[in-house]
Design an enzyme around this catalytic site. Structure first.
Site, PDB file in Angstrom:
ATOM      1  N   SER B  46      36.152  43.341  39.148  1.00 14.21           N
ATOM      2  CA  SER B  46      35.783  42.337  40.265  1.00 14.21           C
ATOM      3  C   SER B  46      36.983  41.347  40.060  1.00 14.21           C
ATOM      4  O   SER B  46      37.334  40.800  39.149  1.00 14.21           O
ATOM      5  CB  SER B  46      34.509  41.686  39.764  1.00 14.21           C
ATOM      6  OG  SER B  46      33.878  40.887  40.679  1.00 14.21           O
ATOM      7  N   GLU B  47      37.185  41.015  41.262  1.00 11.66           N
ATOM      8  CA  GLU B  47      38.595  40.323  41.666  1.00 11.66           C
ATOM      9  C   GLU B  47      38.565  38.906  40.760  1.00 11.66           C
ATOM     10  O   GLU B  47      39.563  38.269  40.543  1.00 11.66           O
ATOM     11  CB  GLU B  47      38.810  39.884  42.925  1.00 11.66           C
ATOM     12  CG  GLU B  47      39.059  41.096  43.924  1.00 11.66           C
ATOM     13  CD  GLU B  47      37.819  41.533  44.426  1.00 11.66           C
ATOM     14  OE1 GLU B  47      37.164  41.915  43.939  1.00 11.66           O
ATOM     15  OE2 GLU B  47      37.858  41.433  45.589  1.00 11.66           O
ATOM     16  N   ASN B  48      37.047  38.209  40.688  1.00 11.29           N
ATOM     17  CA  ASN B  48      36.998  36.958  40.053  1.00 11.29           C
ATOM     18  C   ASN B  48      37.276  37.036  38.485  1.00 11.29           C
ATOM     19  O   ASN B  48      37.108  36.002  37.789  1.00 11.29           O
ATOM     20  CB  ASN B  48      35.798  36.208  40.332  1.00 11.29           C
ATOM     21  CG  ASN B  48      34.597  37.128  40.109  1.00 11.29           C
ATOM     22  OD1 ASN B  48      34.472  38.536  40.021  1.00 11.29           O
ATOM     23  ND2 ASN B  48      33.265  36.391  39.827  1.00 11.29           N
ATOM     24  N   GLY B  49      37.678  38.262  37.897  1.00  9.96           N
ATOM     25  CA  GLY B  49      38.016  38.193  36.726  1.00  9.96           C
ATOM     26  C   GLY B  49      36.993  38.905  35.590  1.00  9.96           C
ATOM     27  O   GLY B  49      36.974  38.391  34.519  1.00  9.96           O
ATOM     28  N   SER B  88      43.875  38.969  36.713  1.00 10.61           N
ATOM     29  CA  SER B  88      42.964  39.918  37.454  1.00 10.61           C
ATOM     30  C   SER B  88      43.850  40.520  38.777  1.00 10.61           C
ATOM     31  O   SER B  88      43.660  41.820  38.944  1.00 10.61           O
ATOM     32  CB  SER B  88      41.929  39.068  38.349  1.00 10.61           C
ATOM     33  OG  SER B  88      40.964  39.910  38.974  1.00 10.61           O
TER      34      SER B  88
END
Lengths: 231, 216
Positions: B46-49, B88
């Site tokens: 997930s891009e948010n880490g 990320s």
């Protein structure tokens, strides 16, 4: 060494017209209390740098809705119809970057460098001709580092030196912004004595932190938002 | 009876190779989460880490500090990790994500993807789409075959601003499964009860029909 200060004093350091980085991706990691104090104190003509615009009615959206933000540097504001309306009616200037480019621009400034070369979006409309650069037969795009006057951050835990620990996906842009702003103001609900946090667990070393605000409690905005729970 | 979208999502699950790292874009792809078997050997990025994010957490385990990029209060699998947004996207740009399933406004027969902006109508921002599309080795587009007005979303040439060029490997719609190849779009699977002529009729791009085509 003691960086703790009152929320009023910490935010009073910010003048109108300041360029401010704000941590958070959606709600996690957003310093809602620092933002609310900024709203209360009345600074205007702000430039904000944040991944998104929060959702209508909370976080930086409150600043936008009161006309206090001239310019927003961001990646995606799809979850905030109000911010989109402000953008579409030209009351708010919005500058969009690919998310990893925004992160890397901030990281680069935080590392004391001035720019980097990439191929992201090289042939898309987000690239201006003056950003193009050829080196040893290959074409690149120049991205400049992005600094700010202030950073407003949220840490799950801290000590009074200003060592910071983030939690879960609330890390996101916070540790990057901690390194890229001249003045770093952090809020935390849990402040410890130096030595109580283990050195190898610290995400942001205290050298990057200027002011630490200890929150007596967390407001509604830090809790689980029912409209994001699928039943 | 299964809806068209439901069968599209069930078909998309088969794209996931055991042991791989996967990113699911907002929209149809995130709905795929509900269709994944619980013992699936996969790590969702997930891009948010988050590496290892999973379905919505049970109520008592939900954390306000843990969401996926679509805003859901997710659980994590064993072996997961949290990191900042620069790490990320380093993961994305270094092509460590094996497969990205992504939504689209339009695609074309060259494998170009348009999913970030409809000028004058809808431009909420780029998010992580450009880097994912440009740097993931395998991009599978999940979308409806036609828009709400019945117009083809699979074009000869994208008309909207392009997110990334020549990035798509496969397109899965409610009507067909198509591969982007140097020869053009090859239809591998077609929905039951539809003839190749009928599919070409609702598709602007020129379609090539595989000799051994199965039903979707």
């Amino acid at each position: 060494m003691n960086k703790t200060t009152s929320i009023e004093e910490a935010i009073a350091a910010i003048p109108s017209g300041a360029v401010i980085m704000v941590g958070g991706f959606g709600s996690p990691g957003t310093p809602f209390s620092l933002i609310d104090e900024l709203l209360r104190q009345g600074q205007r003509n702000l430039t904000l740098i944040k991944n998104d615009a929060n959702e209508a009615g909370i976080g930086i959206s409150k600043l936008i809705e009161q006309g206090r933000v001239d310019r927003l540097i961001t990646t995606h504001i799809g979850l905030n119809k109000t911010a989109i309306e402000w953008m579409n009616s030209q009351r708010l200037v919005v500058e969009f970057h690919p998310q990893g480019m925004l992160a890397e621009k901030i990281r680069t400034a935080g590392a004391g460098s001035y720019g980097f070369l990439t191929d992201i979006g090289l042939h898309s409309e987000i690239t201006r001709p003056e950003q193009l650069l050829e080196w040893q037969g290959k074409q690149y795009k120049m991205e400049m580092a992005l600094k700010a006057d202030f950073a407003l951050l949220h840490a799950a835990r801290a000590d009074r030196f200003g060592n910071l620990i983030y939690e879960g996906s609330a890390m996101n842009f916070n540790p990057l912004m901690a390194m890229a702003a001249d003045q770093v103001i952090v809020e935390t609900p849990a402040c410890f004595e130096p030595g109580e946090l283990l050195p190898n667990q610290i995400h942001t070393p205290c050298a990057f932190v200027d002011r630490l605000v200890v929150l007596p409690q967390l407001t509604q905005e830090y809790r689980i938002m029912e409209h994001h729970v699928r039943h | 009876m299964m809806s068209d979208i439901e069968s599209l999502l069930k078909r998309a699950v088969k794209e996931i190779q055991p042991g791989s790292i996967l990113n699911l874009g907002i929209g149809l792809p995130t709905q795929l989460l509900n269709y994944l078997p619980d013992d699936l050997d996969v790590l969702i990025h997930s891009e948010n880490g988050v590496l290892g994010s999973w379905k919505q957490a049970p109520r008592e385990q939900m954390s306000a500090s843990l969401i996926d990029a679509a805003g859901a209060y997710v659980s994590t699998v064993e072996g997961s990790s949290f990191f900042d947004s620069a790490v990320s996207f380093a993961m994305i740009r270094r092509s460590k994500i094996d497969l990205t399933m992504i939504g689209a406004f339009e695609v074309d027969q060259q494998g170009n993807l348009a999913n970030w902006k409809i000028p004058g109508k809808f431009s909420p921002g780029i998010g992580g789409a450009m880097e994912l599309a440009q740097k993931t080795p395998r991009i599978v587009v999940l979308m409806t075959h036609c828009d709400k007005q019945g117009r083809s979303k699979i074009l000869q040439q994208c008309r909207l601003p392009v997110t990334a060029y020549h990035c798509i490997s496969r397109i899965i719609t409610d009507k067909a499964v198509m591969d982007v190849t140097p020869e053009g779009l090859i239809v591998r699977e077609i929905t039951e009860g539809m003839t190749p002529d009928q599919l070409q009729e609702i598709t602007e791009a020129r379609l090539i029909f595989a000799e051994e085509m199965c039903s979707l």
